[in-house]
Design a protein around this motif. Sequence first.
Motif, PDB file in Angstrom:
ATOM      1  N   GLY A 109      47.138  32.481  45.542  1.00  0.00           N
ATOM      2  CA  GLY A 109      46.346  33.209  44.675  1.00  0.00           C
ATOM      3  C   GLY A 109      45.626  34.395  45.333  1.00  0.00           C
ATOM      4  N   SER A 110      45.992  35.800  44.537  1.00  0.00           N
ATOM      5  CA  SER A 110      45.276  36.827  45.022  1.00  0.00           C
ATOM      6  C   SER A 110      43.757  36.938  45.107  1.00  0.00           C
ATOM      7  CB  SER A 110      45.741  38.109  44.147  1.00  0.00           C
ATOM      8  OG  SER A 110      47.173  38.240  44.182  1.00  0.00           O
ATOM      9  N   HIS A 153      37.894  33.163  50.332  1.00  0.00           N
ATOM     10  CA  HIS A 153      38.848  32.753  49.286  1.00  0.00           C
ATOM     11  C   HIS A 153      38.351  32.924  47.844  1.00  0.00           C
ATOM     12  CE1 HIS A 153      41.333  30.114  52.452  1.00  0.00           C
ATOM     13  NE2 HIS A 153      41.394  31.433  52.660  1.00  0.00           N
ATOM     14  N   TRP A 154      37.910  34.120  47.547  1.00  0.00           N
ATOM     15  CA  TRP A 154      37.399  34.443  46.182  1.00  0.00           C
ATOM     16  C   TRP A 154      38.676  34.582  45.359  1.00  0.00           C
ATOM     17  CZ3 TRP A 154      33.371  33.943  43.232  1.00  0.00           C
ATOM     18  CH2 TRP A 154      33.210  34.886  41.836  1.00  0.00           C
ATOM     19  N   VAL A 155      39.056  33.679  44.463  1.00  0.00           N
ATOM     20  CA  VAL A 155      40.390  33.726  43.667  1.00  0.00           C
ATOM     21  C   VAL A 155      39.678  33.731  42.305  1.00  0.00           C
ATOM     22  CG1 VAL A 155      41.679  33.010  45.304  1.00  0.00           C
ATOM     23  CG2 VAL A 155      40.644  31.272  43.812  1.00  0.00           C
ATOM     24  N   ARG A 156      38.506  33.668  41.782  1.00  0.00           N
ATOM     25  CA  ARG A 156      38.226  33.604  40.474  1.00  0.00           C
ATOM     26  C   ARG A 156      38.493  35.091  39.810  1.00  0.00           C
ATOM     27  NH1 ARG A 156      32.096  31.233  40.957  1.00  0.00           N
ATOM     28  NH2 ARG A 156      32.707  29.396  42.845  1.00  0.00           N
ATOM     29  N   ASN A 157      38.218  35.958  40.541  1.00  0.00           N
ATOM     30  CA  ASN A 157      38.512  37.532  40.327  1.00  0.00           C
ATOM     31  C   ASN A 157      37.997  37.706  38.696  1.00  0.00           C
ATOM     32  OD1 ASN A 157      39.991  37.735  42.730  1.00  0.00           O
ATOM     33  ND2 ASN A 157      41.975  37.104  41.689  1.00  0.00           N
ATOM     34  N   LEU A 198      37.735  43.984  48.590  1.00  0.00           N
ATOM     35  CA  LEU A 198      38.618  43.209  49.777  1.00  0.00           C
ATOM     36  C   LEU A 198      39.790  42.890  48.867  1.00  0.00           C
ATOM     37  CD1 LEU A 198      37.358  41.048  52.510  1.00  0.00           C
ATOM     38  CD2 LEU A 198      39.464  40.610  51.156  1.00  0.00           C
ATOM     39  N   LEU A 199      40.944  43.387  49.159  1.00  0.00           N
ATOM     40  CA  LEU A 199      42.224  42.822  48.381  1.00  0.00           C
ATOM     41  C   LEU A 199      43.130  42.120  49.373  1.00  0.00           C
ATOM     42  CD1 LEU A 199      44.021  42.762  45.837  1.00  0.00           C
ATOM     43  CD2 LEU A 199      44.856  45.140  46.504  1.00  0.00           C
ATOM     44  N   ASP A 200      43.214  40.931  49.116  1.00  0.00           N
ATOM     45  CA  ASP A 200      44.173  40.121  50.087  1.00  0.00           C
ATOM     46  C   ASP A 200      45.129  39.559  49.176  1.00  0.00           C
ATOM     47  OD1 ASP A 200      45.236  38.028  51.550  1.00  0.00           O
ATOM     48  OD2 ASP A 200      43.456  37.571  52.496  1.00  0.00           O
ATOM     49  N   ALA A 201      46.551  40.055  49.428  1.00  0.00           N
ATOM     50  CA  ALA A 201      47.458  39.725  48.320  1.00  0.00           C
ATOM     51  C   ALA A 201      48.743  39.718  49.051  1.00  0.00           C
ATOM     52  CB  ALA A 201      47.416  40.648  47.103  1.00  0.00           C
ATOM     53  N   GLY A 202      49.730  39.108  48.663  1.00  0.00           N
ATOM     54  CA  GLY A 202      51.328  39.066  48.976  1.00  0.00           C
ATOM     55  C   GLY A 202      52.185  38.609  48.218  1.00  0.00           C
TER      56      GLY A 202
END
Length: 498
Positions: free
Chosen positions: A285-286, A298-302, A313-317
């Motif tokens: 989850g980005s 782990h903020w994935v509510r976005n 802060l963009l944590d993605a793959g």
Amino acid sequence: MAAAEEHTAEAQTAEEQTTEEQTTEEQPVKPRKNGLYPGVSDELAENMRTGWADTELTGLEPVPQAGRTAARRAALSERFPGERLVIPAGNLRTRSNDTEYAFRSSVEYAYLTGNQTEDGVLVMEPRPTGGHDATLYLLPRSDRDNGEFWLNGQGELWVGRRNSLAEGEQLYGLPCGDVRKVAETLRGAAGPVRVVRGYDAGVESALTDKVTAERDEELRTHLSEARLVKDDFEVGELQKAVDSTVRGFEDVVKVLDRAQATSERYIEGTFFLRARVEGNDVGYGSICAAGPHATTLHWVRNDGPVRSGDLLLLDAGVETHTYYTADVTRTLPVDGRYTDLQRTIYDAVYEAQEAGIAAVKPGAKYLDFHEAAQRVLATRLVEWGLLEGPVERVLELGLQRRWTLHGTGHMLGMDVHDCAAARREFYAEGTLEPGMCLTVEPGLYFQADDLTVPEEYRGIGVRIEDDILVTADGNRNLSAGLPRTSADVEEWMARMQG
């Protein structure tokens, strides 16, 4: 979405089709009742049974990793001689009523077969003369004769064509059998058996009196440790995942103005488009965390706002079609320029990451990179007056962890946190070897309600993460295509948005 055929078919009996409005002159033809297909006429059943072209495929090329999967099975056979080994793919899981979550097979199964379809089971039968005979059990093509292909909600008319067993043999390079018979086969098995648990309750039920939790865990642990060192194919897939991820980050930077007009969801959707176009999916989850959300790991509510003057802060793959995933983080100024304090914090994290990456090399202890990064961050926290030194005291008591929070990295591969079942002596307390791939991702996070830091720090979160391959002479940063210094990030953003 169309409703499942079996529900409508059962509802449309001959009696229900006759209504009060129908006149005697316009009586419909009543279908003959059919015992095999409830609510379906003999005429329709016969019509659906015939008239289909033969679509069997021949001359298929094996999947790219077929040679690798054969070698992996051979190594597994050598590790557990004389034992039957059972590795399931897993089953579909219901999302809502009659819809399912997108399926992702167990990593152990995909690693050993290259197949990714639901319900599959790899069974390795020990030979009396040594070694194993491997059989891949899969769902065959939908049966046209019994109506399964159009009356069953998982039939091919509803969810699409699947490969025949003969096609499976061409693709995966090993004999294929009908998975609907595997439980019966396993119930009749004799001798020691191991199964990878947690994926297929039906398979486990068939083996209840033949397995033990301890022996099964040994199998899962071995398969996790086998993935610690990546081969050339895996490294290539990881690089492919990273390259797509770099392009996804570029996509995001180009639309930050539109994200400011909407929310973090715009960033999430933008990156997801790249992941689906060039890969299989996102690898996890980005995390698209703007402003104070960047302090939540782990903020994935976005679902929050994206504001000028804040950090993103963009944590993605991106995950490739063979399940290998990238895991990259950049912390970007939404308006393209860091404030003085944002830059100070960012540069400290960058310095810590540089120290961590320098510690990644063959023969180093796995935790060396974490300790190197933590020392830099602790030093800066003391210099800023947020902690009382000396630095050695801070590190001994772990006081910096109020703001550094997490470990500095993890193994990377087919799972974003790969090899998680490996024993500590081979992972966290182990030694780095060429072919291992890990993330280096230090961070500093000052919570919005943290009264122990000056007000201007509160709500600032910074993380920088790259995917690092251990090489024979040091390391290689697979994600070096994305800038890391604060000055380079600003120049890159200006160029992307120009």
